[in-house]
Every structure is written in C-alpha cells, then in structure tokens.
Design a protein around this motif. Structure first.
Motif, PDB file in Angstrom:
ATOM      1  N   SER A 193       0.823  -1.202   0.000  1.00  0.00           N
ATOM      2  CA  SER A 193       0.000   0.000   0.000  1.00  0.00           C
ATOM      3  C   SER A 193       0.857   1.251   0.000  1.00  0.00           C
ATOM      4  O   SER A 193       0.442   2.294  -0.522  1.00  0.00           O
ATOM      5  CB  SER A 193      -0.920   0.015   1.226  1.00  0.00           C
ATOM      6  N   LYS A 194       2.030   1.185   0.606  1.00  0.00           N
ATOM      7  CA  LYS A 194       2.881   2.372   0.719  1.00  0.00           C
ATOM      8  C   LYS A 194       3.210   2.991  -0.634  1.00  0.00           C
ATOM      9  O   LYS A 194       3.066   4.214  -0.800  1.00  0.00           O
ATOM     10  CB  LYS A 194       4.155   2.030   1.506  1.00  0.00           C
ATOM     11  N   PRO A 195       3.650   2.210  -1.661  1.00  0.00           N
ATOM     12  CA  PRO A 195       3.923   2.869  -2.948  1.00  0.00           C
ATOM     13  C   PRO A 195       2.675   3.466  -3.599  1.00  0.00           C
ATOM     14  O   PRO A 195       2.763   4.483  -4.300  1.00  0.00           O
ATOM     15  CB  PRO A 195       4.511   1.740  -3.804  1.00  0.00           C
ATOM     16  N   VAL A 196       1.492   2.859  -3.355  1.00  0.00           N
ATOM     17  CA  VAL A 196       0.260   3.402  -3.935  1.00  0.00           C
ATOM     18  C   VAL A 196      -0.089   4.719  -3.250  1.00  0.00           C
ATOM     19  O   VAL A 196      -0.532   5.676  -3.897  1.00  0.00           O
ATOM     20  CB  VAL A 196      -0.897   2.388  -3.811  1.00  0.00           C
ATOM     21  N   LEU A 197       0.096   4.798  -1.931  1.00  0.00           N
ATOM     22  CA  LEU A 197      -0.160   6.038  -1.215  1.00  0.00           C
ATOM     23  C   LEU A 197       0.793   7.146  -1.658  1.00  0.00           C
ATOM     24  O   LEU A 197       0.384   8.305  -1.843  1.00  0.00           O
ATOM     25  CB  LEU A 197      -0.029   5.805   0.293  1.00  0.00           C
ATOM     26  N   ILE A 198       2.037   6.798  -1.866  1.00  0.00           N
ATOM     27  CA  ILE A 198       3.006   7.778  -2.369  1.00  0.00           C
ATOM     28  C   ILE A 198       2.621   8.216  -3.780  1.00  0.00           C
ATOM     29  O   ILE A 198       2.723   9.403  -4.134  1.00  0.00           O
ATOM     30  CB  ILE A 198       4.434   7.187  -2.350  1.00  0.00           C
ATOM     31  N   ALA A 199       2.136   7.263  -4.576  1.00  0.00           N
ATOM     32  CA  ALA A 199       1.700   7.589  -5.941  1.00  0.00           C
ATOM     33  C   ALA A 199       0.560   8.605  -5.923  1.00  0.00           C
ATOM     34  O   ALA A 199       0.495   9.490  -6.785  1.00  0.00           O
ATOM     35  CB  ALA A 199       1.266   6.315  -6.668  1.00  0.00           C
ATOM     36  N   ASN A 200      -0.332   8.484  -4.939  1.00  0.00           N
ATOM     37  CA  ASN A 200      -1.411   9.465  -4.813  1.00  0.00           C
ATOM     38  C   ASN A 200      -0.872  10.865  -4.566  1.00  0.00           C
ATOM     39  O   ASN A 200      -1.338  11.841  -5.171  1.00  0.00           O
ATOM     40  CB  ASN A 200      -2.337   9.066  -3.659  1.00  0.00           C
ATOM     41  N   LEU A 201       0.099  10.981  -3.677  1.00  0.00           N
ATOM     42  CA  LEU A 201       0.667  12.281  -3.360  1.00  0.00           C
ATOM     43  C   LEU A 201       1.344  12.910  -4.569  1.00  0.00           C
ATOM     44  O   LEU A 201       1.383  14.127  -4.709  1.00  0.00           O
ATOM     45  CB  LEU A 201       1.664  12.140  -2.203  1.00  0.00           C
ATOM     46  N   ILE A 202       1.876  12.089  -5.452  1.00  0.00           N
ATOM     47  CA  ILE A 202       2.503  12.596  -6.679  1.00  0.00           C
ATOM     48  C   ILE A 202       1.452  12.932  -7.727  1.00  0.00           C
ATOM     49  O   ILE A 202       1.527  13.956  -8.411  1.00  0.00           O
ATOM     50  CB  ILE A 202       3.509  11.560  -7.234  1.00  0.00           C
TER      51      ILE A 202
END
Length: 829
Positions: free
Chosen positions: A757-766
């Motif tokens: 989930s962490k990379p998907v959450l970071i992807a949202n912020l980008i």
C-alpha cells in the motif's frame, strides 16, 4: 552462441510461466495501445499531404475588422481575391483556384436527394489531384453543362453501370438544369476541402455574378507558390494589394472618409497541410484538435511505458534467481559485454513475442476505437510506412526495457554469489521496483482523475439551466429559401399544429447550438454614434412561445401589428434607390439591454435602433430573458430578434414542441411533410440530442481516457501481482515462522498489504497535484466550470480506487501463502 542464447531465453520463459505471461501480455497491451493511437496521430497529421507539392499549397483566410466591431475570422474569401492575388503576385504564385460550395437537389428519374455541389475553376484539378475512376475531370471543367460525380453518388444513381454520358438534373432554388456526367472521382486521403459529392465548372460570370464582390465571403481561395518562394515575402504587400483592388464600399456600407480597404480587411495565407489541426479560421467546421492529438499520443506512450516498467520490475525481481547462472558464466570466461548482449537479446525476444500478440490485440481494439473516433483507420502491415515504425518500436522497447536488467544482472560478482551459495537481492533492485510501482500507479491515478473531472464537467454543463425548455423539442431541417418551399410553409405549419401531439410550431433561421458569427450586424442607438456589433436572429411570432423563453418586458411580435423583415431585394431597393427609411419592430434579450447601455429591460422599451449597413430603423417592443440557445457552454449572446415571415428571408428551421412518444411524432411529422412538400428532403433532430453534440469532443476524450485508464490499471496490476508473487515466494519461510509464533492469517495478510500500500499512497501524493494542474488548464475552455473544490473528492475517490485495486491484486497471493501449513513453509529453501 546465438542458438544457445535463444535456447536459454525460451527455457527461462517456460520455467517462469507466470512472469513470462505477465511480461508478454502487459507489453502486448501497451504496444497495441501505442499502435492504435499512432494510427490516429498519423491520420490527423496526414491531412492534405497527398497533393503534389503540398508544402507549397496555401489557403486564403479573411479577417474582417470594420471599425467598432469585433474581428471576424473566416476560412472563406470573396471570389475577387484570387484574380487580384494572381495579378499582384504573378511572379510568386504558380497557380490559383477558387471553390464555391452550395446545397442542391439531385434528380435522376424519380430518385431525388440533397447534396453539396462544388463549383471550381479549371485549375482546381491541377492543384488537387482527385482520383478519376471514369471519364475525365478535364472535360468536366471545359463546359458549364458537364458535371462529375463522386463514387458514392454515382453508385447511388447508377448502381454499377457506367454513368458517363448520362444526364442528371440539378435544382438550386427554383432553377432546374440538366447536366451530362463526364467523370466519376474519389478524393484520395484526408482533406479539409469541402465535402464534394458533385463537381462542376465555376459558372462565372453566370449566376456567380451575384457573388462578384470582395465582401461576398462565400467561396474559398487556394494557391500554389512557385518553388523557392517564401510565403513571408507576400505578407508585407497585402495592405497595398487590398487598397488597390478592394473598394471600401464593398466591405462596409457607410465607410468613413479616408477609410482604406486594409483598415477593414486583412488576408492570411495558411499552409493547407496545417489547416486541419490549426483551425481558428474554420468558423463553420470543427477541424482537428492538436492538443487532443498530442494528449492521446502522450497517454499511449505512458501506457507503453507502464508495460516496459512491468518488464523491468519482474526482470529485476527474478534477476537474483539468475545470479548463480551469471556467476558461472563469468567463471567460464564470459565478458560483461556478452552478458549484456544476451540479456538485451532476451528482452528483444520477449518484445517480439509481445509484438506478435499486440497485432492480434490491435485487430480487436481497432473496430472499437473506430466507433469511438467516428472514422476508419487502415493498418497495412506490409507497407514500409507501417513495417518500419513497428520494427523501430520493437528495437526501442526491447533495448530500453532490457537495458537496466542487463547491466544489473551482468554486474553480479561471481565470488560473492558462489560463496554465499544463494541469491541475494540488492537494496538497489528493491528501491528500483518500488519507484517503478509508484510511477505506474501515479499514471493510473492521474488518468482516473482526468476521466472523473471530464465526466463531472459534462454533467455540470448539461444540467445547467439553458434559459429555455429543451425537453420535447424537435427541429425540422429541410426548409429552403425558394418560391416553391416558401409557399408551403404556412400550410405545413398549420398541418403540424393539427396533430394531436404537437402544441407549438415556430420557424427560424438557426437551430439550437448552431453558431452563426457571420450574422453579426452593426447597430447604433440615436445619439450614440459608436457602432455595436450584435447577433441578429430571424424568427416568427411563435418562437418564444415554442421555446418557452419568458418575455420580461414589453410584448412579443404580432403578425397583426408588426411588419416582417423585408426581403433582400426590398432592402436593396430602399437603400440603393429611394433611400426611404424602413421602420420595423424588434425584440432584444437581457444581454443586449446591458450592451446597449439601458438601465433595465423597461428602459429599453420604445427605444430605436438603426442598422448602419441597411436603411432600417427598429423600435424595441420587448425584452426576453437570456438563454443559451446557441451554445450551452458560452455566455448568452446579445441578440436582436427580427420578425421573419415566410415570404421574407432566412427561413431554414422549423421547431415543434410535442408530447407523447418521440418516435410517433417523427413518423407523423414525416407523413405531413411528404403530403405538403412532396419529395423534398427532410431531416429531424431532437434538441436535447443537438445540445449533447456540443460536447462530442469531450465525450470522445472521456471514452479514450476511460479506455486508457483501464489499460494502465490492468498493466499496473499485472506488474503488482507479479511483484507480490515474487515477494511472497521470497518470504515463505518468514510467513511460516510467524504462523508458528502465533500470527493469524489476517495479521500476515495485513502486513504484506501495508507493504504494497505504501507505494500506492506515495503515488497518490505525486498524482494529485499533477492531475489538478492539468485539469485546471483543461477547464479553462469552459465558460461555466464546476466548482474547483469538486476536484478534492474526485482525487480522493481516484486514490481510494487505486488502493482497493492494489489490495485485491495482492490479497489473493498473500492469503494463499498465509493459509499454507507452516511445516511446508519452513521446509522451503
């Protein structure tokens, strides 16, 4: 050596079937999307490149800017422009031609239909090389009684028999003339030239003498420059050309002393190859959208890039399992260059397999894409223009996709690998995979947000109050300004009102969502010498009632009290002979009240308006509420409504308000139409559907974005699934130990889900700021925009969708591993 490389590549593909399938299918989808969009981009940039010396062909555009009026851009010109250009720039222009399009009725026996007729100069076929299927276009343009038919028109009238020498009749207004068919043609490629079912000689100075004026913007002008001439050398001389050849009196009715033609008119020379995608001059045709073309091209490349990223993610993930293979090769004497060549070769091999699969995907996708875009595309695999780009795509994707894995694999140290007797994954490869997953989901989330914003904006635009009731309204097109049709309109209107399902009928010049910039008319107020340009709209006295536009001051038109707008010839006589001031009534809208400077609707009643181009004085008898009749997306225009009767001018559209079944009404209307007008052509359309067509381009963008969003998410999920499978496989022993220590299945699944989930959450912020910035720019083309705060829930929903999709993708693998008996897990490795 090559055989050995191929054998190893095939063995690796078969040994790792899941990863191989994800790699090949993901790349195939990305390649297919790229190929399909490449067809679209190539089509958009191929307009008018098929003509000989197409880079030297230009179109003449008009920019009318009379003092006190808004500039009016048109891809039209007067018929006098071409002779003047050829005379003035004879040393620079090789050939010139003019076209004049108009609607006509074609008769062949009992067969009759409406079609566009294009009159051209004989030099037209020298500049534009139409494909001649039968006869001779040269013969056609040698006689004013010859005509050429398009292939479709010839088949319609004559089937498969030879039409050359046959006679058809053409009706323009009340004039009917016989023509001999001397050619059948087909227009090659895509072009911005007028739709041309029929082609004949520009009959000049026959009936065309009525258009022999610089201000008669009814034709189009094209010319071909001589070799080596720069178009910029012509432009500085345009004002002198106009002042010498264009009488100011033809451009403006009451020119001020000292006013020159160049003060009123400018000419622009546009390379015809650019006209489709650079169309600010094309007032009456949409043309292409360069921004949309480039956006779709960029999105398709992003989808392909996501497929390449999948390849990189899975290859680096599996690379550690090939570490000992690489080490043994190095011990046996393999050079790093050889290893790089091997792994890039494997990459190209995988892309080759994906390319073969992608061709099948293209054949499946193409009909769907053609339905979305509304046009056909041809993909000839044997053509060099198709084969060579595909080969280039194969090499570029193959090399770029395998470059990092090749150098990463070939960089293993054999001593460390063999001493450890196991495969050890480096922190760099883990970080790279994380970064690539973040990139994949960033792109996917951006596409989801873009789709959501477009959908929300269209809903907002369509649900806005248009200022009139567009429900249960149907327009009838087919009325023509000729004696025969005009004499039947009264009867037709009454017969329609006699139908039980029809409550109101109105006649007007324009239908809803129909732009008419050329209707701008200069009006003045007494005591206010400055001229104001207003749109004039011809209507009958039932127009406001039919459209349910409220009258907020004064009264409506009345046939008993108000004289209709005079016919064109009456105005001409009044202006040019008697100079008698004609008096008429007018109704204006609230926007016109504001622009004329009245303090309010009541203040406007009884005031007079004068037309500076005609000797007519109008008394304002009423003010109606503003409406978005001519564009739901534009602010209300300042309208001056003129009463039109059926023996006057501009009678084009009939609108009926109905109740009950739309299909039944259409059937009844067509029956009445046939009884009254005979075989006259008719077309009907419902107003709500006409308004919806205003957003055709946005709907196309939405459908394309939905398709590419689904593809991007699918490919990203495939990569995430492969990466999750690999991670679970490497952590099997850890999972077994956790279960022995008392961990439950949900605890283990939650642990691994959080990791992914962490990379998907970071992807949202980008993704969120990028998508918001792009959409704010896109929304600028709408006058009425949805509240920017709506972007926040759209972003949140898009992010949640991506997270849920990632969870579903990973959950299956992790749950399966977590349920395994820990004994089997601990025996792993």
């Amino acid at each position: 050596m090559l055989k050995n490389y191929i054998t190893i590549a095939i063995n690796n593909l078969l040994k790792n079937k899941l990863y191989s399938a994800i790699n090949i299918i993901g790349l195939a989808i990305g390649l297919a999307a790229c190929i399909v969009i490449a067809l679209y981009v190539r089509d958009q940039y191929s307009y008018d490149t098929q003509w000989k010396d197409s880079d030297r062909i230009y179109r003449v555009n008009y920019l009318m800017h009379p003092p006190g009026t808004e500039p009016n851009r048109l891809a039209l010109s007067g018929l006098e422009a071409m002779p003047a250009l050829q005379e003035y720039f004879g040393d620079k222009i090789e050939q010139g031609t003019r076209t004049f399009g108009l609607a006509a009725d074609i008769h062949k026996g009992n067969d009759k239909f409406r079609a566009n007729l294009l009159d051209v100069d004989p030099s037209f076929i020298e500049i534009f090389q139409f494909e001649v299927l039968a006869g001779s276009l040269k013969d056609t343009l040698a006689n004013i009684r010859n005509i050429a038919l398009s292939e479709e028109t010839a088949i319609r009238h004559f089937g498969r028999q030879d039409p050359i020498g046959e006679v058809i009749s053409i009706s323009i207004g009340s004039n009917k003339t016989d023509y001999k068919v001397t050619a059948v043609f087909r227009i090659p490629g895509s072009t911005v030239l007028e739709d041309t079912p029929l082609l004949r000689l520009l009959d000049y100075p026959g009936y065309m003498q009525n258009w022999q004026s610089w201000s008669a913007q009814a034709g189009r002008t094209y010319f071909k420059l001589k070799k080596g001439i720069d178009i910029e050398t012509l432009k500085p001389n345009i004002p002198a050309l106009l002042d010498r050849n264009a009488p100011v009196s033809e451009l403006i009715s009451t020119p001020d002393p000292g006013l020159k033609a160049s003060d009123v008119l400018s000419l622009d020379f546009q390379k015809l190859e650019t006209a489709h995608l650079d169309s600010p001059w094309d007032t009456f045709s949409a043309g292409g959208d360069k921004g949309m073309v480039m956006a779709f091209a960029s999105i398709s490349l992003l989808v392909l890039l996501i497929g390449c990223i999948n390849f990189t993610i899975l290859t680096t993930a599996k690379a550690t399992q090939r570490a000992r293979e690489v080490a043994m090769r190095k011990v046996a004497g393999a050079k790093r260059k050889q290893l790089v060549t091997q792994f890039i070769g494997e990459s190209i091999f995988i892309v080759f397999l994906s390319m073969i699969l992608s061709i099948g995907v293209v054949e499946i996708m193409l009909p769907v894409f053609e339905a979305i875009m509304g046009k056909s595309f041809v993909l000839n695999y044997t053509s060099p223009s198709t084969f060579l780009p595909l080969l280039a795509l194969l090499l570029i994707v193959g090399v770029s996709g395998g470059l990092y894995p090749a150098f990463a694999l070939s960089g293993f140290r054999p001593g460390d690998t063999l001493k450890a007797n196991q495969s050890k994954e480096t922190r760099a490869s883990i970080s790279l995979r994380q970064a690539l997953v973040i990139f994949q989901f960033s792109v996917s989330i951006i596409l989801i947000i873009l789709t959501g914003v477009i959908y929300a904006q269209m809903k907002y635009s369509m649900n806005r109050n248009p200022g009139y009731n567009r429900d249960n309204l149907m327009v009838i097109n087919g009325l023509r300004y000729d004696v025969q049709t005009i004499s039947k309109i009264d009867v037709l209107k009454q017969e329609l009102l006699n139908l039980a399902g029809i409550s109101d009928v109105a006649v007007s010049f324009l239908q809803p969502s129909q732009q008419a910039d050329y209707m701008g008319t200069p009006f003045t107020l007494p005591g206010h010498p400055e001229t104001t340009q207003k749109d004039r709209t011809y209507i009958d006295d039932d127009y406001f009632k039919t459209y349910q536009i409220p009258i907020i001051a004064g009264r409506n038109f009345s046939m008993d009290r108000d004289l209709p707008e005079p016919a064109l010839w009456a105005v001409a006589n009044a202006v040019n002979e008697t100079r008698e001031l004609l008096k008429r009534s007018t109704v204006i809208n609230e926007a016109a009240v504001r622009e004329f400077g009245f303090t309010g609707p009541e203040d406007a009643i009884g005031k007079s308006l004068s037309r500076t181009d005609k000797n007519i004085n109008y008394t304002i008898i009423g003010v109606v509420a503003d409406s978005h009749l001519f564009s739901i997306n534009a602010p209300p225009r300042a309208e001056v409504y003129l009463l039109n009767h059926f023996d006057a001018v501009f009678t084009n559209v009939m609108t009926v308000r109905f109740k009950g079944s739309p299909q039944k009404i259409v059937s009844q209307v067509k029956s009445v139409w046939k009884d009254v007008t005979g075989n006259e052509a008719i077309s009907t359309a419902f107003v709500d559907q006409i308004v919806a067509r205003e957003f055709e381009q946005e709907r196309t963008e939405e459908r394309i974005l939905v398709s590419f969003s689904l593809l991007a998410i699918l490919i990203a999920c495939m990569g995430l699934f492969g990466s999750a499978s690999f991670t679970v496989e490497r952590r099997t022993k850890e999972i077994g130990l956790r279960k022995v220590m008392g961990a439950k299945v949900k605890n283990i699944v939650s642990l691994l889900l959080w990791q992914f989930s962490k990379p998907v959450l970071i992807a949202n912020l980008i993704a969120w700021p990028i998508a918001v910035f792009a959409m704010q720019h896109w929304l600028e083309k709408f006058h009425y925009q949805l509240n920017p705060l709506f972007l926040i829930p759209i972003c949140l929903v898009a992010g949640l969708m991506a997270l849920v999709i990632a969870w579903f993708t990973v959950a299956g693998n992790t749950a399966l591993a977590a349920r395994k008996n820990p004994i089997h897990s601990l025996r792993y490795e």
